[in-house]
Design a protein around this motif. Sequence first.
Motif, PDB file in Angstrom:
ATOM      1  N   CYS A  81       7.263  15.513  -5.045  1.00 38.52           N
ATOM      2  CA  CYS A  81       7.106  15.090  -3.648  1.00 38.52           C
ATOM      3  C   CYS A  81       7.011  13.566  -3.564  1.00 38.52           C
ATOM      4  N   GLY A  82       6.301  12.956  -4.512  1.00 39.05           N
ATOM      5  CA  GLY A  82       6.198  11.497  -4.530  1.00 39.05           C
ATOM      6  C   GLY A  82       7.550  10.836  -4.677  1.00 39.05           C
ATOM      7  N   ILE A 139       3.368  10.119  -7.832  1.00 37.54           N
ATOM      8  CA  ILE A 139       4.224  10.366  -8.995  1.00 37.54           C
ATOM      9  C   ILE A 139       3.383  10.444 -10.266  1.00 37.54           C
ATOM     10  N   ASN A 140       2.274   9.756 -10.262  1.00 41.68           N
ATOM     11  CA  ASN A 140       1.358   9.713 -11.402  1.00 41.68           C
ATOM     12  C   ASN A 140       0.742  11.070 -11.734  1.00 41.68           C
ATOM     13  N   THR A 141       0.709  11.982 -10.758  1.00 41.14           N
ATOM     14  CA  THR A 141      -0.114  13.183 -10.858  1.00 41.14           C
ATOM     15  C   THR A 141       0.197  14.035 -12.080  1.00 41.14           C
ATOM     16  N   ASP A 175       0.817  -1.215   0.000  1.00 41.26           N
ATOM     17  CA  ASP A 175       0.000   0.000   0.000  1.00 41.26           C
ATOM     18  C   ASP A 175       0.852   1.267   0.000  1.00 41.26           C
ATOM     19  N   ARG A 176       1.921   1.270   0.781  1.00 43.19           N
ATOM     20  CA  ARG A 176       2.757   2.469   0.851  1.00 43.19           C
ATOM     21  C   ARG A 176       3.411   2.765  -0.490  1.00 43.19           C
ATOM     22  N   ALA A 177       3.929   1.737  -1.139  1.00 46.06           N
ATOM     23  CA  ALA A 177       4.565   1.925  -2.443  1.00 46.06           C
ATOM     24  C   ALA A 177       3.545   2.371  -3.483  1.00 46.06           C
ATOM     25  N   THR A 178       2.314   1.863  -3.388  1.00 48.43           N
ATOM     26  CA  THR A 178       1.273   2.249  -4.337  1.00 48.43           C
ATOM     27  C   THR A 178       0.898   3.710  -4.177  1.00 48.43           C
ATOM     28  N   ILE A 179       0.794   4.182  -2.934  1.00 52.55           N
ATOM     29  CA  ILE A 179       0.481   5.594  -2.692  1.00 52.55           C
ATOM     30  C   ILE A 179       1.557   6.489  -3.303  1.00 52.55           C
ATOM     31  N   GLY A 235      -9.218   2.985  -1.940  1.00 54.00           N
ATOM     32  CA  GLY A 235      -9.641   4.150  -2.714  1.00 54.00           C
ATOM     33  C   GLY A 235      -9.793   5.376  -1.835  1.00 54.00           C
ATOM     34  N   THR A 236     -10.279   5.191  -0.600  1.00 52.38           N
ATOM     35  CA  THR A 236     -10.405   6.306   0.342  1.00 52.38           C
ATOM     36  C   THR A 236      -9.035   6.885   0.676  1.00 52.38           C
ATOM     37  N   LYS A 237      -8.041   6.021   0.841  1.00 49.02           N
ATOM     38  CA  LYS A 237      -6.683   6.505   1.133  1.00 49.02           C
ATOM     39  C   LYS A 237      -6.125   7.311  -0.043  1.00 49.02           C
ATOM     40  N   VAL A 238      -6.353   6.828  -1.266  1.00 47.72           N
ATOM     41  CA  VAL A 238      -5.865   7.538  -2.455  1.00 47.72           C
ATOM     42  C   VAL A 238      -6.529   8.910  -2.556  1.00 47.72           C
TER      43      VAL A 238
END
Length: 340
Positions: free
Chosen positions: A134-135, A90-92, A81-85, A314-317
């Motif tokens: 920042c990511g 970075i995706n932004t 989960d941490r790596a996915t966040i 999804g809530t965390k994202v």
Amino acid sequence: MLREVLPRIVRIAVFIALGVYAANLAVEFGLIEHVAGVAGYLTRPANLPDEVGTAILTTAASTTAGYATLAEYRESGLLDDRATIVAVMINTFFGFLQHVFTYYAPVLIPILGLRTGVLYVSIRAGISLAITVCGVLIGGLVLSARNVDRSALAAIDGVSEGSDGTGNDGGGGDDGGGDGDVDAGTDADRTTRDRAVAAAESSYGTLARIVPRLAIVYTLVIALVNNVDVEALTGVAEPLTSALGLPGASVAIVAVYSLDTTAGAVAIAPLIGETFTPRTAVATMLLGGIVSFAVSTFKRSIPFQFGIWGPEFGTKVIAVNTAMKLVFISIAVGGLLLAP
């Protein structure tokens, strides 16, 4: 309601299908290796595998496909989960880049005029880039090998656990591709049709997981939107615009912009040069973006993110995306209004 929901679901399902299939074709034909090499400049400093960079770059062509690929990496166990966040952060910028060519350049800049339009798009680009940077920095600080399981790539690429580890056994592996008994040296002999079929089979699982969930969430959200006065949520705009010293007309602009970006741009355009300067116009639109988070999260982010990740993650994202945007939009608004 069905007439409103169905077109959205079909459109997103098509984008997911095309994007995920294209990504799987890239894997089948070996293109992934070349793209991953470029993406490595982003992912390696963040302690993420190069393959994640490919999904991030895919976002520039299709936001849905990029997110769907990251979701596949998470669900396969490649990323925790941490790596996915971190990957989502970075995706932004790449998600923003897509909209430059599809909306900002052809639609918004002509409405606002060159000076105001370019200023607005440049600041939005800077906000997105800041979140991406920042990511990368956060990934470099908090991620390690514990957050990435590279052995999961075998499952993603259709490699059976019984392969020799080269990734070239040509098999469908555990997913029932039917080629698990093919020798490692025969991968080069596979025809274009074989690779296309394998890519389609790999894509089916992602579509079968995401699309039904997306359909359910969209239906629920549209049902709620039709019974909730979302315009009332923009009442918070007045104290904000007054505190920032923006023209009184900005309240109406924020209200319109928060509900529809294009309508807000059309509403403010005739007032630029008289009521608004380019800087105060852009600040007002950015403020509209802040106020609109409640509306846009409810109408767009929740259906999309829940459909991709499920409600819990999804809530965390959504929380991370919203927090980062609030911080950097606030900084941008302050910079616009305080700059000499």
